[in-house]
Every structure is written in C-alpha cells, then in structure tokens.
Motif scaffolding. Structure first.
Motif, PDB file in Angstrom:
ATOM      1  N   GLU A 104       1.717   1.119   1.704  1.00 10.51           N
ATOM      2  CA  GLU A 104       2.064   2.505   2.018  1.00 10.51           C
ATOM      3  C   GLU A 104       1.548   2.892   3.403  1.00 10.51           C
ATOM      4  O   GLU A 104       2.239   3.595   4.152  1.00 10.51           O
ATOM      5  N   VAL A 105       0.345   2.442   3.737  1.00 12.45           N
ATOM      6  CA  VAL A 105      -0.208   2.719   5.067  1.00 12.45           C
ATOM      7  C   VAL A 105       0.662   2.054   6.132  1.00 12.45           C
ATOM      8  O   VAL A 105       1.039   2.685   7.124  1.00 12.45           O
ATOM      9  N   ARG A 106       0.991   0.784   5.917  1.00 15.56           N
ATOM     10  CA  ARG A 106       1.820   0.068   6.892  1.00 15.56           C
ATOM     11  C   ARG A 106       3.182   0.744   7.062  1.00 15.56           C
ATOM     12  O   ARG A 106       3.686   0.862   8.179  1.00 15.56           O
ATOM     13  N   ILE A 132      -2.870  10.259   2.353  1.00 11.06           N
ATOM     14  CA  ILE A 132      -3.141  10.018   0.934  1.00 11.06           C
ATOM     15  C   ILE A 132      -3.480   8.553   0.650  1.00 11.06           C
ATOM     16  O   ILE A 132      -4.496   8.285   0.000  1.00 11.06           O
ATOM     17  N   PRO A 133      -2.686   7.586   1.142  1.00  8.82           N
ATOM     18  CA  PRO A 133      -3.066   6.209   0.823  1.00  8.82           C
ATOM     19  C   PRO A 133      -4.388   5.759   1.449  1.00  8.82           C
ATOM     20  O   PRO A 133      -5.150   5.042   0.817  1.00  8.82           O
ATOM     21  N   SER A 171     -11.514   4.052  -3.383  1.00 10.35           N
ATOM     22  CA  SER A 171     -11.489   2.924  -4.317  1.00 10.35           C
ATOM     23  C   SER A 171     -12.249   1.725  -3.749  1.00 10.35           C
ATOM     24  O   SER A 171     -12.932   1.018  -4.495  1.00 10.35           O
ATOM     25  N   SER A 172     -12.185   1.521  -2.450  1.00  7.55           N
ATOM     26  CA  SER A 172     -12.931   0.419  -1.840  1.00  7.55           C
ATOM     27  C   SER A 172     -14.431   0.643  -1.980  1.00  7.55           C
ATOM     28  O   SER A 172     -15.180  -0.292  -2.296  1.00  7.55           O
ATOM     29  N   ASN A 190      -4.107  -2.330  -7.210  1.00  4.49           N
ATOM     30  CA  ASN A 190      -3.639  -1.149  -6.477  1.00  4.49           C
ATOM     31  C   ASN A 190      -3.803  -1.230  -4.962  1.00  4.49           C
ATOM     32  O   ASN A 190      -3.007  -0.642  -4.221  1.00  4.49           O
ATOM     33  N   ALA A 191      -4.808  -1.929  -4.480  1.00  5.00           N
ATOM     34  CA  ALA A 191      -5.085  -1.966  -3.044  1.00  5.00           C
ATOM     35  C   ALA A 191      -3.907  -2.503  -2.219  1.00  5.00           C
ATOM     36  O   ALA A 191      -3.593  -1.920  -1.174  1.00  5.00           O
ATOM     37  N   PRO A 192      -3.232  -3.563  -2.651  1.00  9.86           N
ATOM     38  CA  PRO A 192      -2.091  -4.028  -1.843  1.00  9.86           C
ATOM     39  C   PRO A 192      -0.988  -2.976  -1.708  1.00  9.86           C
ATOM     40  O   PRO A 192      -0.384  -2.845  -0.640  1.00  9.86           O
TER      41      PRO A 192
END
Length: 64
Positions: free
Chosen positions: A17-19, A32-33, A40-41, A10-12
């Motif tokens: 989404e952030v980028r 949200i992202p 999660s981190s 999920n992290a990628p």
C-alpha cells in the motif's frame, strides 16, 4: 506467536500500500499504512522498521 504470525501476514500488504501510494504520488494515501506499519513493527520488536515508518508518517502528514 500469534501476534508475530499476524504481523508477518499483514506487513507485506502494508508495504504494498505504501509503494502504491508512492507510485501514485499520493502522500495522503501513505499515512494510514505507514502508521499501521509503525505500530505493528514496534509491537513485534522490529524497531528499525518502526522508526523508518514513523519518519515516513511524519513526512507524509507534513505533505512531503
């Protein structure tokens, strides 16, 4: 192990989404992202990434 596998899957997507929000100059779209990435981190012990995401969330919520 399942939690770590889920995180690695999920992290990628969250980073993408952030980028994308940054590219669109959509500060609200980052909240949200980065919030999800922060939590999660921390859950998997990636504390530095969690700290960076926390700061990004704080700035995004502040409209910066």
């Amino acid at each position: 192990l399942s939690l770590l596998r889920t995180y690695l899957n999920n992290a990628p997507q969250l980073m993408a989404e952030v980028r994308a929000a940054i590219d669109r100059r959509d500060v609200d779209g980052m909240v949200i992202p980065v919030h999800s990435l922060k939590s999660s981190s921390a859950n998997v012990g990636a504390m530095r990434l969690s700290e960076l995401a926390r700061e990004a969330e704080r700035l995004a919520r502040g409209g910066t």
